[in-house]
Each structure stands twice: as structure tokens, then as C-alpha cells.
Design an enzyme around this catalytic site. Structure first.
Site, PDB file in Angstrom:
ATOM      1  N   ASP A   1       0.823  -1.211   0.000  1.00 13.84           N
ATOM      2  CA  ASP A   1       0.000   0.000   0.000  1.00 13.84           C
ATOM      3  C   ASP A   1       0.849   1.250   0.000  1.00 13.84           C
ATOM      4  O   ASP A   1       2.062   1.203  -0.160  1.00 13.84           O
ATOM      5  CB  ASP A   1      -1.059  -0.012   1.107  1.00 13.84           C
ATOM      6  CG  ASP A   1      -0.465  -0.399   2.435  1.00 13.84           C
ATOM      7  OD1 ASP A   1       0.596   0.158   2.764  1.00 13.84           O
ATOM      8  OD2 ASP A   1      -1.048  -1.264   3.110  1.00 13.84           O
TER       9      ASP A   1
ATOM     10  N   LYS B   1      -5.092   2.646  -0.199  1.00 11.33           N
ATOM     11  CA  LYS B   1      -5.311   3.113   1.172  1.00 11.33           C
ATOM     12  C   LYS B   1      -4.862   4.555   1.298  1.00 11.33           C
ATOM     13  O   LYS B   1      -3.945   4.880   2.013  1.00 11.33           O
ATOM     14  CB  LYS B   1      -4.549   2.270   2.205  1.00 11.33           C
ATOM     15  CG  LYS B   1      -5.108   0.900   2.472  1.00 11.33           C
ATOM     16  CD  LYS B   1      -6.185   0.977   3.519  1.00 11.33           C
ATOM     17  CE  LYS B   1      -6.519  -0.387   4.075  1.00 11.33           C
ATOM     18  NZ  LYS B   1      -5.477  -0.875   4.950  1.00 11.33           N
TER      19      LYS B   1
ATOM     20  N   MET C   1      -1.410   9.458  12.558  1.00 12.58           N
ATOM     21  CA  MET C   1      -2.607   9.850  11.826  1.00 12.58           C
ATOM     22  C   MET C   1      -2.342  11.031  10.925  1.00 12.58           C
ATOM     23  O   MET C   1      -1.310  11.687  11.018  1.00 12.58           O
ATOM     24  CB  MET C   1      -3.740  10.185  12.789  1.00 12.58           C
ATOM     25  CG  MET C   1      -3.420  11.294  13.753  1.00 12.58           C
ATOM     26  SD  MET C   1      -4.781  11.410  14.924  1.00 12.58           S
ATOM     27  CE  MET C   1      -4.624  13.101  15.427  1.00 12.58           C
TER      28      MET C   1
HETATM   29  N1  SAH Z   1       1.942   0.159  10.630  1.00  8.66           N
HETATM   30  C1  SAH Z   1       2.516   1.487  10.522  1.00  8.66           C
HETATM   31  C2  SAH Z   1       1.530   2.591  10.839  1.00  8.66           C
HETATM   32  C3  SAH Z   1       0.379   2.719   9.918  1.00  8.66           C
HETATM   33  S1  SAH Z   1      -0.698   4.041  10.366  1.00  8.66           S
HETATM   34  C4  SAH Z   1       3.724   1.567  11.450  1.00  8.66           C
HETATM   35  O1  SAH Z   1       3.956   0.673  12.281  1.00  8.66           O
HETATM   36  O2  SAH Z   1       4.483   2.528  11.325  1.00  8.66           O
HETATM   37  C5  SAH Z   1      -0.214   5.314   9.266  1.00  8.66           C
HETATM   38  C6  SAH Z   1       0.418   6.475   9.996  1.00  8.66           C
HETATM   39  O3  SAH Z   1       1.735   6.139  10.405  1.00  8.66           O
HETATM   40  C7  SAH Z   1       0.608   7.689   9.116  1.00  8.66           C
HETATM   41  O4  SAH Z   1      -0.571   8.475   9.058  1.00  8.66           O
HETATM   42  C8  SAH Z   1       1.721   8.430   9.823  1.00  8.66           C
HETATM   43  O5  SAH Z   1       1.239   9.150  10.919  1.00  8.66           O
HETATM   44  C9  SAH Z   1       2.545   7.297  10.369  1.00  8.66           C
HETATM   45  N2  SAH Z   1       3.738   6.986   9.528  1.00  8.66           N
HETATM   46  C10 SAH Z   1       4.020   5.841   8.922  1.00  8.66           C
HETATM   47  N3  SAH Z   1       5.218   5.892   8.291  1.00  8.66           N
HETATM   48  C11 SAH Z   1       5.716   7.112   8.521  1.00  8.66           C
HETATM   49  C12 SAH Z   1       6.899   7.800   8.160  1.00  8.66           C
HETATM   50  N4  SAH Z   1       7.864   7.208   7.425  1.00  8.66           N
HETATM   51  N5  SAH Z   1       7.078   9.061   8.570  1.00  8.66           N
HETATM   52  C13 SAH Z   1       6.139   9.673   9.328  1.00  8.66           C
HETATM   53  N6  SAH Z   1       4.991   9.089   9.698  1.00  8.66           N
HETATM   54  C14 SAH Z   1       4.773   7.819   9.317  1.00  8.66           C
END
Ligand code: SAH
Length: 470
Positions: free
Chosen positions: A249, A271, A384
Site C-alpha cells: 500500500d 489506502k 494519523m
Molecule cells: N503500521 C505502521 C503505521 C500505519 S498508520 C507503522 O507501524 O508505522 C499510518 C500512519 O503512520 C501515518 O498516518 C503516519 O502518521 C505514520 N507513519 C508511517 N510511516 C511514517 C513515516 N515514514 N514518517 C512519518 N509518519 C509515518
């Protein structure tokens, strides 16, 4: 790609090496190992070369280079310490379309010689395109430690079975599965343990078996980490390189996708907020269908699959359908972003606890237990979109956090596009508006953010640019 990589068959072919020093000696030795017939032209020889000449391994012309030397050669290496002579050799060879390498002057010749890791018959060649032979050598040293020495023996053993496996399995896919089963399973393990004869017997039985070994589809739920490909686990990398299909995704950074097997099918399931390419139910069904077709599927998710990744829902469905799966953890955004922004999530002086929260409801509102979040000495990490920022700021202040509480916004953390914006709860909505942040962005709230000033270390090269358009 500046150079086209190939492996040449030089067995029994006439090759020319010009020069009598140690560099020429190394090249001559490589050519001899490859079975070439080597003529060496040099007025004088190093003792090592002298010995090989005496042993009759190569032919020596004890004189200066002459134009006629290149005639009829399959390959030429110029390794003299005279620049003009090297140039002359290169020109003569190029004019006759004979591949020519000029030692230490890659731009003069038509090919370069890589650094080689040899596990006969396996060869791994490393090239930096002539930019840095030292770097190539360092890389080679690293690869040496990764590739078990038994790989050569393994390759020789399976080589003897190729024709029979070809007969036994009709399709390329079946054959590939068979070989992967052999090369990654107990048969290879026997060989690594030094029990070569047992390994061969087991392989014999596997090929001759009355029943085809059955290949079931499988799903690997793999955490891709926050963006920097170096943060993948070894297992994630291995599975990425084995999978037939990659279902990914938006959060998966493009350089990570590039690590998948080249011919693997890649399915984007989107997504984006309010723009779901496939519903969650659709994704669950897709995984089940692909696995039932016998495919090995990597479901690649940003960060960690079990942290706000809906990984649980996906495997529940697989479980019900009886499809085997594995879950591979990844570095979650909070961990990656905080490290790369120089903001420890906990600290003896500032925070003894840390909470990860997400607050997106289906209707776009944010609904959280603000009272529990608004605690001193606690770091709160919000996973988020930025649309929730005004609510977050208002509620945390209303529930008792000072408006001066520092907040960090980390955009595209750990990637070369990372940006860190420091704000406070009070001015957060305004700062977000001003700074034109791009997703994904992580919000860190708490006193630990003050450490950013001191501990910031990561210098992305491309701060603020897009993650990659799709
Ligand atoms: N499973 C993922 C999270 C998914 S929820 C994890 O463990 O990281 C999606 C949210 O994660 C986004 O809206 C953002 O807030 C955050 N996110 C994911 N990757 C990111 C990145 N490289 N930099 C900043 N925020 C990130």
C-alpha cells in the site's frame, strides 16, 4: 547503466596481457583460472610471473609491446606503467572490436574487471562502474561474509540434477518451487552441515518421489519499516526476494519495493484517506485468492504490521481459510521517526512512559481518551493524518497539558525526504498550515521533543521532496 554486466567464456581462447608488474600478474592469473591461453608481453617479469612462465602456464614474449600483438586475440589487458603505451594498446584493440581493459584507467578501455567473490561455480561480481575499486573491494569483503562457503558445493550438487528436474516438472513455476524447496529446506541444510552424501540421497528421493512435493500458497505479512530500506529485517528481505506476488500500500516507500524479485507481480492496494483503492475486505479476499492459487504472497505494510496496520484482520481471514502465514515485524514509524529526528521517546528526566495512538474515525473525526493522554512525563505519538491536528491541540490543552508543550512533526521519517518541524501544542494548528507538510507525518508530543535541538543527527539529502508519485 554505464556498463553491461556479462560473464565471458574464455576457455581455450587466446588472450593478451601487456605488462610485467604485480597488476598484470593478477589479471593474468584470473585469465588462467578462467581457462584462457595467455600471452604476456613485457621486457621483464615479476618473480611470481616468472614462475608461471617456467611452469608452462603462460607464454611470455620478453620485449616491448608491438601492434601485431593484439591480432587474433579474444581479449586484451593493458597493464604497463607507460600511459602512452596503454593508450596505444587500447586504440588498436578498440579498432578491431577486441574487448580491452586498461588497468586503473577504465575510461580508456571498453570493459572493466569487477571484484569477484568466487564460490565455484557461483560467482558474484561487484563493480562501482570504475568509480572506486577500493569501495568495490570493501563491498566484496562484506559479501564474502554473507555467502556461506558451502554455496559452491550446493550449486555443484544441484547442477547434476537439472536435466532430471526439467523432465519431472512441466512448468517453470513448478521447477522454481521445487528448487526453492530444495535450496532453502532440509536438503540444503544437510549439505551445509557437511553431510553431502545424505543431501544428495535426499535430493535423489525428492526428484524420484512418486508424489510431487505439494506447493501450497502462503502469505507473509511483512513489516517494511518506516521508509529507509536499510531498516528492513533480514527475513523481510529474504521473503521479498522469494515472493511471487507483492501486495503493498501507499506507506511502502518505493526503494523497498525495488528490493522484491524482479519478476514478482506487484499489486497496489492503495489506502489513501477517503480514497480506498480496495476495501479492507477486498484486500483480505485478494490475499486468500492468491494463496489458493499456490502463490507465495508478501503482504507488505509500512512500519510494523501489528501497529495500526490492520495486520490482525488480514491474518484472521487467512486463519479461517486454513492458509499458512508468517508475520515479520518491522520498525514502526514512532521508533524510526524518533530515532532519525533525535528525539528519544523516553528519557529519565522527561518521560517515563510512551503511548502510541491513532484517532481516525471513519467519518473523519478524532475520538480519543484525552484525559489519559494529557499526562506529564509521558510521550504521546500520534499515528494519523494532519487533519486531526486542531482537535488534538485543543483537547490536550483542555485536559491539562500546557500550551507550551513541545511537539514535533516528522514528515516521511527515515527517508531522504525527512522534515522535522518543531512546534508547541498552542501553535500547532497554525504551524501545520504554514509548513505544507506531506504525508505520511507522525506527531510526537511531550517534553522529550526538547532534546531534538541537541541530538538531531540525520541529514537527509532531499528534505521536503515528494515520497514518490504513483
Ligand atoms: N503500521 C505502521 C503505521 C500505519 S498508520 C507503522 O507501524 O508505522 C499510518 C500512519 O503512520 C501515518 O498516518 C503516519 O502518521 C505514520 N507513519 C508511517 N510511516 C511514517 C513515516 N515514514 N514518517 C512519518 N509518519 C509515518
Amino acid at each position: 547503466m554505464k556498463f553491461f554486466p556479462v560473464f565471458l567464456d574464455l576457455r581455450g581462447r587466446d588472450c593478451l596481457v601487456v605488462g610485467g608488474g604485480p597488476v598484470a600478474a593478477r589479471k593474468a592469473a584470473m585469465l588462467l583460472e578462467a581457462g584462457a591461453r595467455v600471452t604476456l608481453v613485457a621486457p621483464a617479469l615479476s618473480p611470481a610471473l616468472e614462475r608461471r612462465v617456467v611452469a608452462g602456464e603462460l607464454h611470455h614474449e620478453a620485449r616491448a609491446f608491438a601492434a601485431a600483438d593484439v591480432e587474433g586475440k579474444a581479449l586484451v589487458i593493458a597493464g604497463t606503467d607507460d600511459d602512452a603505451v596503454n593508450r596505444q594498446i587500447a586504440e588498436l584493440a578498440r579498432a578491431r572490436n577486441i574487448p580491452v581493459n586498461v588497468v586503473d584507467q577504465p575510461e580508456l578501455g571498453s570493459f572493466i574487471v569487477p571484484s569477484v567473490i568466487n564460490r565455484e561455480p557461483i560467482q558474484v561480481a561487484v563493480s562501482t562502474g570504475g568509480a572506486s575499486p577500493v569501495l568495490a573491494r570493501l563491498l566484496r569483503a562484506r559479501l564474502e561474509t554473507y555467502i556461506p562457503s558451502a554455496y559452491g558445493r550446493l550449486a555443484r550438487m544441484v547442477d547434476g540434477f537439472r536435466a532430471r528436474v526439467q523432465e519431472r516438472f512441466a512448468t517453470t513455476e513448478e521447477r522454481r518451487h521445487f528448487w526453492e524447496h530444495v535450496l532453502e529446506g532440509p536438503i540444503a541444510e544437510l549439505l551445509f552441515a557437511g553431510r553431502d552424501a545424505d543431501a544428495e540421497k535426499a535430493l535423489e528421493q525428492a526428484v524420484a518421489g512418486a508424489e510431487l512435493p505439494r506447493f501450497h500458497g502462503e502469505v507473509y505479512l511483512v513489516g517494511a519499516g518506516p521508509g529507509d530500506p536499510d531498516l528492513l529485517t533480514f527475513r523481510a528481505l529474504r521473503l521479498l526476494q522469494q515472493a511471487d506476488v507483492i501486495v503493498y500500500d501507499r506507506l511502502v516507500a518505493p526503494p523497498i519495493l525495488d528490493l522484491a524479485r524482479r519478476d514478482a507481480e506487484r499489486i497496489y492496494v492503495g489506502k489513501e484517506r477517503d480514497k480506498h483503492t480496495l476495501t479492507q475486505e477486498g484486500i483480505n479476499q485478494l490475499l486468500v485468492r492468491l494463496a489458493k492459487e499456490g502463490k507465495r504472497v508478501v503482504r507488505l505494510k509500512g512500519g510494523d504490521p501489528f501497529i495500526f496496520g490492520r495486520g490482525g484482520e488480514e491474518i484472521e481471514e487467512l486463519m479461517e481459510e486454513g492458509i499458512p502465514f508468517q508475520v515479520v515485524p518491522g520498525i514502526t514509524a514512532a521508533s524510526g521517526c524518533s530515532s532519525y529526528a533525535g528525539i528519544p521517546l523516553t528519557h529519565r528526566d522527561y518521560a517515563q512512559s510512551c503511548v502510541f495512538v491513532t484517532g481516525n474515525l471513519k467519518d473523519g473525526s478524532v475520538n480519543l481518551n484525552w484525559k489519559a493522554l494529557a499526562h506529564p512525563h509521558q510521550t504521546v505519538v500520534f499515528y494519523m493524518g494532519l487533519h486531526g491536528v486542531p482537535i488534538l491541540s485543543k483537547e490536550l490543552i483542555a485536559h491539562g497539558l500546557p500550551a507550551e508543550t513541545p511537539v514535533a512533526l516528522v514528515q516521511q521519517g527515515t527517508t531522504q525526504h525527512q522534515r522535522v518541524i518543531i512546534s508547541t501544542l498552542g501553535s500547532l494548528p497554525e504551524d501545520v498550515q504554514k509548513s505544507e507538510l506531506k504525508p505520511p507525518t507522525l506527531i510526537i508530543v511531550g517534553e522529550v521533543v526538547r532534546l531534538h535541538d541537541k541530538l538531531d543527527w540525520f541529514r537527509p539529502t532531499d528534505s521536503g521532496a515528494a515520497w514518490g508519485e504513483r
